[in-house]
Design a protein around this motif. Structure first.
Motif, PDB file in Angstrom:
ATOM      1  N   LEU A   1     -89.893 -43.483  64.789  1.00  0.00           N
ATOM      2  CA  LEU A   1     -89.296 -42.943  66.149  1.00  0.00           C
ATOM      3  C   LEU A   1     -90.655 -42.880  67.007  1.00  0.00           C
ATOM      4  CD1 LEU A   1     -87.046 -41.341  67.627  1.00  0.00           C
ATOM      5  CD2 LEU A   1     -87.913 -39.267  66.582  1.00  0.00           C
ATOM      6  N   VAL A   2     -90.173 -43.260  68.292  1.00  0.00           N
ATOM      7  CA  VAL A   2     -91.612 -43.010  69.458  1.00  0.00           C
ATOM      8  C   VAL A   2     -91.389 -41.713  69.933  1.00  0.00           C
ATOM      9  CG1 VAL A   2     -92.339 -44.217  71.472  1.00  0.00           C
ATOM     10  CG2 VAL A   2     -91.423 -45.663  69.915  1.00  0.00           C
TER      11      VAL A   2
ATOM     12  N   PRO B   1     -82.531 -44.998  74.395  1.00  0.00           N
ATOM     13  CA  PRO B   1     -82.318 -43.586  73.968  1.00  0.00           C
ATOM     14  C   PRO B   1     -81.902 -43.278  72.675  1.00  0.00           C
ATOM     15  CG  PRO B   1     -80.203 -44.890  74.842  1.00  0.00           C
ATOM     16  CD  PRO B   1     -81.347 -45.798  75.051  1.00  0.00           C
ATOM     17  N   GLU B   2     -81.940 -44.282  71.790  1.00  0.00           N
ATOM     18  CA  GLU B   2     -81.657 -43.751  70.388  1.00  0.00           C
ATOM     19  C   GLU B   2     -82.992 -44.038  69.684  1.00  0.00           C
ATOM     20  OE1 GLU B   2     -79.079 -42.640  69.151  1.00  0.00           O
ATOM     21  OE2 GLU B   2     -78.256 -42.895  71.301  1.00  0.00           O
ATOM     22  N   ASP B   3     -84.003 -44.719  70.192  1.00  0.00           N
ATOM     23  CA  ASP B   3     -85.502 -44.818  69.634  1.00  0.00           C
ATOM     24  C   ASP B   3     -86.760 -44.010  69.996  1.00  0.00           C
ATOM     25  OD1 ASP B   3     -84.374 -47.226  68.120  1.00  0.00           O
ATOM     26  OD2 ASP B   3     -83.996 -48.136  70.292  1.00  0.00           O
ATOM     27  N   VAL B   4     -86.379 -43.191  71.392  1.00  0.00           N
ATOM     28  CA  VAL B   4     -87.702 -42.614  71.711  1.00  0.00           C
ATOM     29  C   VAL B   4     -86.934 -41.230  71.914  1.00  0.00           C
ATOM     30  CG1 VAL B   4     -88.824 -42.578  73.679  1.00  0.00           C
ATOM     31  CG2 VAL B   4     -88.320 -44.692  73.128  1.00  0.00           C
TER      32      VAL B   4
ATOM     33  N   VAL C   1     -91.675 -50.449  71.710  1.00  0.00           N
ATOM     34  CA  VAL C   1     -90.547 -49.868  71.519  1.00  0.00           C
ATOM     35  C   VAL C   1     -89.792 -50.569  70.296  1.00  0.00           C
ATOM     36  CG1 VAL C   1     -88.259 -48.810  71.809  1.00  0.00           C
ATOM     37  CG2 VAL C   1     -90.342 -48.484  73.423  1.00  0.00           C
ATOM     38  N   ASP C   2     -89.791 -51.874  70.657  1.00  0.00           N
ATOM     39  CA  ASP C   2     -89.065 -52.899  69.644  1.00  0.00           C
ATOM     40  C   ASP C   2     -89.969 -53.084  68.282  1.00  0.00           C
ATOM     41  OD1 ASP C   2     -87.467 -53.436  71.677  1.00  0.00           O
ATOM     42  OD2 ASP C   2     -88.204 -55.292  72.375  1.00  0.00           O
ATOM     43  N   ILE C   3     -91.132 -53.116  68.375  1.00  0.00           N
ATOM     44  CA  ILE C   3     -92.009 -53.035  67.195  1.00  0.00           C
ATOM     45  C   ILE C   3     -91.752 -51.730  66.373  1.00  0.00           C
ATOM     46  CG2 ILE C   3     -94.385 -53.096  66.184  1.00  0.00           C
ATOM     47  CD1 ILE C   3     -95.430 -54.579  68.875  1.00  0.00           C
TER      48      ILE C   3
END
Length: 377
Positions: free
Chosen positions: A180-181, A205-208, A171-173
């Motif tokens: 977006l994941v 919560p904001e990235d997936v 997720v960090d990458i």
């Protein structure tokens, strides 16, 4: 299907374990008592009751902060994938995905003319260092990468489980690269030992954008899935979903809600885990007993599938027809790859097949593979 044919192809849940007579009575009661609601148009986002209950299901999966306002009910997670591609991708944009991956996702993304690009995986899922290198290489070519689509828990078809220590790094990458994941988790609750890895969405919560489904844990024919969408993206996603289906089927939502409210759905999950663990063990034992030298396979901790690897240079697709002649059917590996060309892989599904039938299917398949290996030498 040909009489006597053993199918190890379909990834179907074992619905015979459901209380079908009671569900029939529940369905009849919904029509009798709430027929005008059940058979009428509903809200485009889905009923509030079911969205709230879905948050409880996700809590069992390890997501503790889900808000019903950010849940959009879809026609299975297949529809949720379609909406994500529609909303976030333009033709030519890149979607990264595991190789192998779910054939339905490949078909969905192809319809939007996106550029699907594989990322390297091993038996523990995506390799973060290689993901970072892949992103850098594509960006150096001027590519616009919009999504990473991943099935971290018991990948269809490989059965791989993304290692817990890799999850946050993945997720960090993607966050650093503004990707977006898209986390697809239909099998997450079906880990045989019940000890569940934390979803990628849990701490991000904001990235997936998280996709779930009742197809594997209840009934695929109802076509009820959901998306838990980052709050800042929810309105765009919801409007696009509503434009496709207008509203998810109200009757089906009421049936799922009643099931979650009045039935022991946790106990049903426990039953599924036990059934699938027994069947997976039976399939693995049969492979150990019958498979020729040169064939290897995965040993999944949950889900529906075992992934076989044949020696390099053997194409599994022509073997499908020979398998059918021998009385067994499987899915060739090429169906699950975004790359073209032959594949030396194949998928076997154990979820809907009794242990003794699994053994017979492998017994029939083994000579087909042995002959292919002998001819290849």
């Amino acid at each position: 299907m040909k009489p006597g044919l053993v199918s190890l192809a379909g990834g179907n849940p074992y619905l015979q374990s459901l209380p079908l007579a009671r569900l029939a009575a529940t369905a009849a009661a919904i029509i009798a008592e709430k027929g005008l609601e059940a058979l009428q148009y509903g809200g485009g986002q889905g009923t509030l009751e079911l969205r709230t209950q879905i948050c409880e299901v996700m809590a069992a999966e390890g997501i503790l902060d889900a808000d019903p306002d950010n849940v959009v009910i879809t026609a299975g997670s297949q529809s949720a994938q379609d909406v994500a591609a529609k909303v976030f991708c333009d033709p030519g944009d890149v979607i990264l995905l595991e190789d192998p991956t779910y054939v339905g996702a490949l078909n969905t993304f192809e319809a939007y003319q996106v550029d699907v690009q594989p990322v390297v995986v091993d038996e523990h899922g995506i390799v973060p260092s290689l993901l970072r290198e892949r992103i850098a290489a594509l960006q150096a070519e001027g590519k616009r990468i919009k999504l990473l689509y991943t099935i971290p828990n018991f990948n269809n078809p490989s059965g791989a489980l993304l290692a817990p220590e890799r999850r946050q790094e993945v997720v960090d990458i993607c966050r650093e690269a503004n990707i977006l994941v898209l986390e697809d988790n239909p099998y997450g609750l079906l880990k045989f030992d019940g000890v569940l890895p934390e979803p990628l969405r849990a701490a991000n919560p904001e990235d997936v954008l998280y996709l779930g489904s009742f197809s594997k844990i209840f009934a695929p024919g109802l076509r009820i899935g959901w998306a838990l969408v980052p709050a800042h993206l929810k309105q765009r996603y919801y409007l696009a979903s509503e434009a496709v289906t207008l509203c998810p089927p109200t009757f089906n939502q009421l049936l799922v809600s009643t099931y979650l409210r009045d039935y022991d759905w946790h106990g049903q999950i426990d039953s599924y885990r036990a059934i699938y663990a027994e069947r997976c063990a039976a399939l693995l034992a049969a492979l150990d007993e019958f498979m020729p030298d040169g064939v290897s396979w995965s040993r999944p901790e949950g889900g529906f599938f075992v992934w076989l690897t044949l020696p390099e240079g053997i194409d599994s697709y022509p073997l499908l027809h020979q398998g059918i002649d021998a009385g067994v059917v499987f899915v060739p590996g090429a169906a699950f790859s975004p790359t073209t060309g032959p594949s030396n892989k194949l998928r076997l599904a154990f979820s809907a097949v009794p242990p003794e039938t699994l053994r017979e299917g492998v017994k029939r398949l083994a000579p087909v593979l042995a002959e292919a290996i002998a001819s290849h030498r």
